[in-house]
Design an enzyme around this catalytic site. Structure first.
Site, short mmCIF file in Angstrom:
data_model
loop_
_atom_site.label_atom_id
_atom_site.label_comp_id
_atom_site.label_asym_id
_atom_site.label_seq_id
_atom_site.Cartn_x
_atom_site.Cartn_y
_atom_site.Cartn_z
CB CYS A 1 -1.13 -5.13 2.45
SG CYS A 1 -0.95 -5.57 3.97
CD1 TRP B 1 5.90 -6.12 2.36
CD2 TRP B 1 6.10 -4.96 0.30
NE1 TRP B 1 4.53 -5.67 1.69
CE2 TRP B 1 4.75 -4.99 0.65
CE3 TRP B 1 6.47 -4.30 -1.00
CZ2 TRP B 1 3.68 -4.47 -0.22
CZ3 TRP B 1 5.20 -3.70 -1.83
CH2 TRP B 1 4.09 -3.89 -1.30
CG HIS C 1 -2.80 -9.21 1.20
ND1 HIS C 1 -1.92 -8.22 1.04
CD2 HIS C 1 -3.36 -9.33 0.21
CE1 HIS C 1 -2.22 -7.44 0.10
NE2 HIS C 1 -3.14 -7.98 -0.65
CG ASP D 1 -4.96 -6.32 -3.03
OD1 ASP D 1 -4.51 -5.07 -2.59
OD2 ASP D 1 -4.49 -7.40 -2.46
CE1 TYR E 1 -32.61 -2.07 -11.12
CE2 TYR E 1 -33.38 -1.83 -9.00
CZ TYR E 1 -32.90 -1.33 -10.07
OH TYR E 1 -32.46 0.14 -10.07
#
Length: 781
Positions: A368, A332, A427, A450, A613
Site C-alpha cells: 500500500c 503480500w 493502510h 486508493d 463557489y
C-alpha cells in the site's frame, strides 16, 4: 465642474496570472461637458485597419473612448529594386506569400513561460505550461507581418484522432485583445520578421501532449502555408488558477502538495507510529513522460483528460497491475525473490522509469505505501495537489455492509470462511484536492483515492475519488466508492453468533475499533499532522453516531442498526426575501415541526462553513448546539444568526456559506439532517444614462456605488464596457471608506444604433459579484 482625474489601466496581455509583469498605467482625464479631446478614436482606428481604402485620414476628431494600446508607426522601408522581367513576377508572388520559417516555444527553464507557470523545476527544456494561463511563443517569418492583409492562426492537436468538437484539436485565432476562458493569441511584439505571440488557454483545457502548427495566408487568395513545430507543448492542471477545478488557494499548501518532491509516509500501529522518507521525484528526468504514458495507456479518450475526476480514476486503476497491466504488481506473500521487496523501495522514480522504459511491463512488487507514493508522484506531476495518507486500524469491508463483521459458530469459534472482512494495522492511500461540480455543494476539497487493489469499482481495481466531507457525514450514496472508504475509517465492528437454526444474531459491537490517528506529513515541516477530524466526527459524539447510522442504511445490512420507531419530526431552513446582505448579521430561520401527537425532544448541532463557489468548504466559522422541545403537533421557528464580525475576514469569492444541521429525536431515535447553502447578497452598481443616445453624439452615464461594509475597501477598480457604446476599460478608484458612496461619470459616443447595454463591475479583494447594467436604445442621427 472641475475636471476629474482618474487612472485607467490597460489589460495585461502576458502572464495575466501570478508572476505577471505590472500592466502599463495610463492617465485619463474625464473632461467637462463641451471640451474636445484630440484623438483619432478606437472605432475609427479599427475601421481604418479593416478597410484602409475607405477611410481617409482627417485632421482632427473628437473621442471620449479610452486607448489602452500605444501604436508606433515605423518609417517606411526602402523600396526594393525593380525585378528583372524574366523572373520578376514569380519573385513578387513569393515575396507576397507569408510563411513561417521557425517557431521558438521560449521553453527554457529560466525563461518567463516556465517561471510564471511554476514548471521551471521540471527536467528538460520542453514547453511545460499550465492551463488557464497565458504563455508566449516567437515566430520567425519570411517577411514582416502586415496586420491588414495577413492572416495567421495556431493549431494544437492531442491524441490519436484530434477533433475540434472534443477539444483535442484547438484552432487558436489571432485577436486584438485577449479574454479569459478561451483559446486566443495576440501579437505583443512585432520586430521585423520576428513576432512574439501571447497565447491564452481556458481553465478546462485538455491536459497532455500537444503538437503545434502555424498556418499563414494573405487576403490575396493564394493557398495557406502550414509550419509544424519540431517541439511539442505539454499542458498540465493549474492549482494556481482560480477557474481550474484543482485550484488550491493557499501558497504554502501549493508548495507542499504540488511542488514538494519529497515527503513522509507513516506506518506501524497507532501506538507505535513509524515514518519513512519517500522521494516522490515528480520533476526528475523522464518522470513527466512516464506519467503521460500512463494516461495514454488507459482506455480514457483524450477528451476526458480535461476533468481531474476522470484522470484520478484512471491513475488509481493504472498504478496497480491487477487487471490492466498497470505500474505495480501487488504482493503480500512474503516471497519477493523474482522482484524487489516492497519494503526496499524508497522512491517512485526508479519504478516509473522502469515501467516506461519497458513499454508498460508491470514492476514487481508493491504494497500500500508503494502504491500511495507512486500515486502522489503522478498526481503532483500532472498538477493535481496530492498527499499520502495513513489510516491506522483500517477496515477492509468486503460485502458493502459498511460494518466490519466477525462471525462465530454456536460454540463461539470463528467461522473462517465467513470472516472475509479484516482490519489492517495500517493502510496508506491518497488525498487529492479538487472541486466536485458533479456532487452537491460542500463536497469539494480533499478527495480520497486508493490505488492499492482491494475491491473493484465499476469492474476495475480502483477506488475514488471519494469526497472526504461526504465520508465524514456518512453520505455514502455519493460517488465514487465512498462506502468503501467510509468503512475503512468509521465502520463499527459487529460480532455475530450462529444459532442452532442457522440464523445469526448480534452479540456484541465495538464502536471505536477502526479509523485511528489518520496521518499525513504537515505542511512545511517534517512533523506528522493528524487529520482524523477531516474523515470523521469526534469518536462517540452524536454527530459521529448519526454519520455511522446514516451510512449503514445504504449498505447491504441496513437492519444492523434499529430503524427509528417513527419519523415524525421535520426540520427546514428558510430565509427572508432574497437572503442576508453583505455587511450585516446573516439571519436564517430554522423551522422544526412535530407531526405526532406526542411531545418530542432533540438537540440540533449547527455548523456554518465558508464555501467556495465550486462547493469546496474553506473552514468552519460557527458551531452551536440548539436544544429543541416540541409539544404535540407544535411547529417552532428558531432564529439563527451569524454576526458580521464572525465572517468579515473569512469570506472568499461569491461570499457563499453552508449551514449544516444534524440531530436525533430522543423518543424515537429519528435522525434529523439538513444542509443549506446561501450567499451574502452584494449591492448592485446603479447606472443612469445621461443625455440622448444618438449615433455619433456624445452622451454620458453616471455609475454610483455605496460600500455596504463598515470598513474600507482597498484598491477598488471599476470595469466598464458597452458594445456599440464604449470600448471596455478599467478605472482605478482606489480605497473606498466604510459606507461611502462613489460616483463615476463615463463619457462616450455611441457608434451603433439599436438596443445596447452598458455594463459595469466592481473588483476588489474584500467584495465580489458587484455589477450593474443599463439598457440604452441608440437611434440614428
Amino acid at each position: 465642474m472641475p475636471s476629474e482625474r482618474l487612472t485607467v489601466r490597460g489589460a495585461s496581455d502576458v502572464g495575466r496570472f501570478p508572476g505577471a509583469a505590472p500592466p502599463t498605467m495610463v492617465e485619463l482625464t474625464i473632461q467637462k461637458e463641451g471640451e474636445k479631446k484630440q484623438d483619432e478614436g478606437a472605432c475609427r482606428r479599427w475601421f481604418k485597419k479593416m478597410c484602409p481604402c475607405c477611410c481617409k485620414r482627417q485632421n482632427t476628431s473628437t473621442s471620449y473612448d479610452i486607448t489602452d494600446k500605444v501604436e508606433v508607426t515605423k518609417p517606411p522601408a526602402p523600396e526594393p529594386a525593380k525585378p528583372t522581367p524574366e523572373n520578376g513576377e514569380a519573385k513578387e508572388m513569393e515575396e507576397m506569400k507569408l510563411s513561417v520559417r521557425s517557431v521558438d516555444l521560449l521553453s527554457s527553464k529560466t525563461g518567463r513561460n516556465r517561471q510564471e507557470h511554476h514548471t521551471d523545476v521540471y527536467h528538460g527544456d520542453e514547453l511545460i505550461i499550465r492551463r488557464g494561463q497565458t504563455f508566449q511563443i516567437e515566430l520567425e517569418l519570411n517577411r514582416p507581418f502586415n496586420a491588414v492583409t495577413d492572416k495567421l492562426h495556431l493549431d494544437l492537436k492531442t491524441g490519436p484522432l484530434p477533433m475540434v468538437s472534443k477539444g483535442t484539436h484547438v484552432i487558436i485565432p489571432l485577436v486584438d485583445h485577449l479574454e479569459d476562458e478561451r483559446w486566443e493569441a495576440k501579437i505583443v511584439l512585432d520586430n521585423g520578421n520576428r513576432v512574439k505571440l501571447s497565447v491564452n488557454s481556458p481553465a478546462n483545457a485538455v491536459i497532455g501532449l500537444y503538437g503545434l502548427s502555424v498556418t499563414t495566408c494573405t487576403l490575396r487568395g493564394e493557398a495557406a502555408t502550414t509550419h509544424n513545430s519540431s517541439k511539442n507543448i505539454i499542458m498540465l492542471f493549474n492549482p494556481w488558477c482560480e477557474e481550474d477545478t484543482v485550484f488550491l488557494d493557499d501558497e504554502e499548501e501549493r508548495k507542499e502538495y504540488v511542488l514538494n518532491d519529497t515527503g513522509r509516509i507513516y506506518y506501524g500501529t497507532e501506538k507505535q507510529i513509524g515514518a519513512r522518507t519517500w522521494n516522490f521525484g515528480q520533476f526528475h528526468e523522464r518522470i513527466l513522460d512516464a506519467c503521460l504514458f500512463i494516461l495514454e495507456k488507459s482506455d480514457m479518450p483524450p477528451s476526458g483528460r480535461r476533468d481531474p475526476v476522470n484522470v484520478v480514476r484512471v491513475v488509481s486503476a493504472l498504478i496497480n497491475a491487477q487487471d490492466d497491466f498497470g505500474v505495480l504488481v501487488g504482493n503480500w506473500s512474503g516471497n519477493y525473490s523474482d522482484g524487489v521487496s516492497p519494503a526496499a523501495w524508497s522512491s517512485s522514480v526508479e519504478i516509473l522509469r522502469k515501467y516506461h522504459s519497458s513499454d508498460g511491463t508491470p514492476v514487481s512488487y508493491g504494497q500500500c505505501w508503494v502504491f500511495s507514493g507512486v500515486t502522489t508522484t503522478v498526481l503532483r506531476c500532472l498538477g493535481i495537489p496530492a498527499r499520502s495518507v495513513t489510516n491506522f486500524q483500517s477496515a477492509h469491508d468486503t460485502d458493502v455492509s459498511l460494518t466490519t463483521d466477525v462471525y462465530f459458530n454456536e460454540d463461539m469459534e470463528p467461522i473462517d470462511y465467513l470472516n472475509s472482512d479484516s482490519v489492517w494495522n495500517f493502510h496508506v492511500w491518497n488525498d487529492c484536492w479538487m472541486a466536485r461540480p458533479d456532487l452537491p455543494p460542500g463536497n469539494g476539497g480533499w478527495q480520497a483515492v486508493d490505488s492499492t487493489p482491494q475491491e473493484t469499482s465499476q469492474g476495475t481495481f480502483r477506488c475514488g475519488p471519494a469526497s472526504v466531507n461526504a465520508i465524514r457525514s456518512g453520505q455514502v450514496y455519493l460517488k465514487h466508492d465512498t462506502p468503501f472508504v467510509f468503512a475503512e475509517v468509521n465502520s463499527d465492528k459487529i460480532y455475530w453468533q450462529r444459532s442452532l437454526d442457522g440464523t445469526f444474531s448480534q452479540i456484541h459491537s465495538e464502536k471505536k475499533a477502526v479509523g485511528h490517528c489518520i496521518s499525513t506529513k504537515a505542511v512545511g515541516s517534517e512533523e506528522r499532522a493528524d487529520i482524523t477530524h477531516l474523515y470523521k466526527h469526534q469518536e462517540g459524539s452524536e454527530e459521529e453516531r448519526i454519520a455511522v447510522e446514516t451510512a449503514s442504511r445504504f449498505g447491504s445490512k441496513p437492519e444492523v442498526y434499529s430503524a427509528p420507531m417513527a419519523e415524525d419530526v421535520g426540520v427546514e431552513v428558510k430565509m427572508e426575501g432574497e437572503g442576508p446582505r453583505m455587511g450585516t448579521d446573516a439571519k436564517l430561520s430554522i423551522l422544526v415541526k412535530n407531526l405526532s401527537s406526542q411531545p418530542r425532544r432533540a438537540t440540533l448541532h449547527s455548523q456554518a462553513a465558508v464555501m467556495y463557489y465550486t462547493g469546496v468548504l474553506k473552514g468552519t466559522i460557527k458551531k452551536d448546539q440548539i436544544p429543541v422541545e416540541l409539544l404535540p403537533n407544535e411547529e417552532k421557528t428558531i432564529e439563527w444568526v451569524l454576526p458580521y464580525q464572525q465572517y468579515q475576514n473569512q469570506l472568499v469569492d461569491q461570499a457563499a456559506l453552508m449551514l449544516t444541521l444534524s440531530g436525533r429525536v430522543s423518543e424515537t431515535q429519528q435522525v434529523l439532517a439538513s444542509q443549506t447553502s446561501f450567499r451574502l447578497r452584494t449591492p448592485d452598481l446603479n447606472i443612469t444614462p445621461l443625455g440622448e443616445a444618438v449615433v455619433g453624439k456624445e452622451m454620458a452615464a453616471k455609475i454610483t456605488f455605496t460600500n455596504p461594509l463598515p470598513r474600507t475597501l482597498k484598491s477598488v477598480v471599476f470595469r466598464v464596457e458597452g458594445l456599440g457604446l464604449q470600448k471596455g476599460h478599467e478605472v482605478v478608484v482606489g480605497d473606498v471608506g466604510g459606507h461611502s458612496t462613489v460616483t463615476l461619470t463615463e463619457h462616450f459616443i455611441p457608434t451603433q444604433p439599436g438596443p445596447r447595454k452598458l455594463v459595469a463591475s466592481l473588483d476588489c479583494k474584500q467584495l465580489s459579484q458587484v455589477h450593474g447594467v443599463a439598457d440604452i436604445v441608440v437611434v440614428e442621427k
